[in-house]
Design an enzyme around this catalytic site. Structure first.
Site, PDB file in Angstrom:
ATOM      1  N   LYS A   2       0.876  -1.190   0.000  1.00  0.00           N
ATOM      2  CA  LYS A   2       0.000   0.000   0.000  1.00  0.00           C
ATOM      3  C   LYS A   2       0.905   1.230   0.000  1.00  0.00           C
ATOM      4  CE  LYS A   2      -3.927   0.490   2.370  1.00  0.00           C
ATOM      5  NZ  LYS A   2      -4.998   0.647   1.391  1.00  0.00           N
TER       6      LYS A   2
HETATM    7  N1  PMP Z   1      -7.369  -2.788  -2.936  1.00  0.00           N
HETATM    8  C1  PMP Z   1      -6.884  -1.556  -2.731  1.00  0.00           C
HETATM    9  C2  PMP Z   1      -6.208  -0.849  -3.850  1.00  0.00           C
HETATM   10  C3  PMP Z   1      -7.041  -0.950  -1.470  1.00  0.00           C
HETATM   11  O1  PMP Z   1      -6.561   0.277  -1.246  1.00  0.00           O
HETATM   12  C4  PMP Z   1      -7.727  -1.642  -0.441  1.00  0.00           C
HETATM   13  C5  PMP Z   1      -7.978  -0.993   0.877  1.00  0.00           C
HETATM   14  N2  PMP Z   1      -6.948  -1.175   1.780  1.00  0.00           N
HETATM   15  C6  PMP Z   1      -8.182  -2.940  -0.702  1.00  0.00           C
HETATM   16  C7  PMP Z   1      -7.994  -3.476  -1.966  1.00  0.00           C
HETATM   17  C8  PMP Z   1      -8.842  -3.755   0.363  1.00  0.00           C
HETATM   18  O2  PMP Z   1      -7.859  -4.232   1.273  1.00  0.00           O
HETATM   19  P1  PMP Z   1      -8.234  -4.611   2.770  1.00  0.00           P
HETATM   20  O3  PMP Z   1      -9.349  -5.555   2.692  1.00  0.00           O
HETATM   21  O4  PMP Z   1      -7.000  -5.240   3.313  1.00  0.00           O
HETATM   22  O5  PMP Z   1      -8.615  -3.362   3.450  1.00  0.00           O
END
Ligand code: PMP
Length: 312
Positions: free
Chosen positions: A159
């Site tokens: 991220k």
């Molecule tokens: N894809 C992206 C690009 C994101 O930013 C997120 C949010 N964190 C997710 C998927 C979902 O990830 P998570 O379930 O770990 O929050």
């Protein structure tokens, strides 16, 4: 509703939020060399308790993003969780759901694009937070003209702050064209995910989601949902590439993520998905998911970390 945040963890201690400030010369601010997480904590009114959902998994992913960026911090998921517990107790949020933002970043105040020979730091704050998309039971979505960043450009499995300029292009074009969200294709022309959420569709009783090699974030909600579908709902999950036009003939589709939670996609580029209304799989999944994150399903309580009550 509680205001916030009042505090942040910053430069090794919890300080009033107004004191958590960086220089304009900060490397991460100039070059996008940071990585963040997004964690939620849910208020359970029966137990008068705030439960953080899967924090150790989130912190492990933050540290993994650090590996990509050569950010090496003296932290483990457990030390980060302890800081979060202290922070949330100081904020004393009660009666509200909370969104938590951990952020690691290149903190050196220097000019020069690189990853090596730079200092790094870890900061975190938490604020009350409701829904991320308003039409949770029926969102209208478009295919973005932008493509998802490739693993060989900026890895989507991290991220990475700079990579979210890509998400910002995607989200804004969709929003200003009147859509709730966008679906994004990768360089191969297959569906990757949404601007900040993972994607699933349901066809003939099978839930299908793109693989981690499709330039998606390795979502913690995605993992949770795969488990709920197969173990609790008896819906088989298939992980494979998805073509753009498969969505037009799907029975149901949805986004999932910590921020978005579980959002039904009922229309894509002016075509109804299935009946064009919230379908049975997504309806049941939303119910299960919200019970789960609020700590209402006994067998999954290991995923719910209490803030005020007995500790781990
Ligand atoms: N894809 C992206 C690009 C994101 O930013 C997120 C949010 N964190 C997710 C998927 C979902 O990830 P998570 O379930 O770990 O929050």
């Amino acid at each position: 509703m509680a205001q916030g945040p009042s505090y942040a963890y910053f430069q090794g201690k919890i300080v009033p939020i107004a004191e958590a400030k960086v220089s304009v010369m900060t490397h991460a601010l100039n070059y996008g060399t940071g990585a963040f997480g997004g964690v939620r904590a849910y208020w359970n009114d029966d137990e008068k308790e705030l439960f953080i959902f899967r924090p150790l998994d989130h912190f492990q992913r933050v540290l993994n993003s650090g590996k990509l960026l050569m950010i090496d911090l003296p932290h483990t998921p457990e030390t980060m969780l302890n800081i979060l517990l202290e922070l949330l107790r100081m904020e004393n949020y009660r009666g509200v759901d909370v969104y938590i933002r951990p952020l690691i970043y290149k903190s050196s105040a220097v000019i020069g694009v690189r990853l090596h020979d730079l200092e790094a730091d870890f900061t975190m704050f938490a604020q009350p937070f409701g829904s991320y998309i308003h039409n949770e039971e029926g969102s209208r979505v478009t295919f973005s003209a932008w493509r998802r960043l490739d693993d060989n450009m900026i890895p989507a499995r991290g991220k990475i702050t700079g990579a979210y300029a890509n998400s910002a292009f995607i989200k804004t074009d969709a929003a200003l064209s009147g859509f709730d969200e966008a679906l994004v294709l990768n360089q191969n022309g297959h569906i990757s995910e949404g601007s900040a959420e993972n994607f699933f569709m349901v066809r003939d009783g099978v839930a299908i989601t793109p693989p981690v090699t499709a330039n998606i974030l390795e979502g913690i909600t995605r993992r949770t949902i795969m488990h709920l579908l197969s173990e609790e709902m008896g819906v088989p999950v298939e992980v494979r590439d998805i073509d753009r036009t498969e969505v037009f003939v799907a029975d149901e589709a949805f986004f999932c993520g910590t921020g978005v939670q579980v959002v039904a996609i009922t229309e894509v580029d002016h075509r109804p998905v299935g009946t064009g209304k919230l379908g049975p799989v997504v309806r049941q999944l939303r119910q299960l998911y919200f019970d789960l994150v609020r700590g209402k399903i006994a067998k999954y309580r290991a995923w719910n970390v209490p803030v005020y009550g007995p500790q781990l």
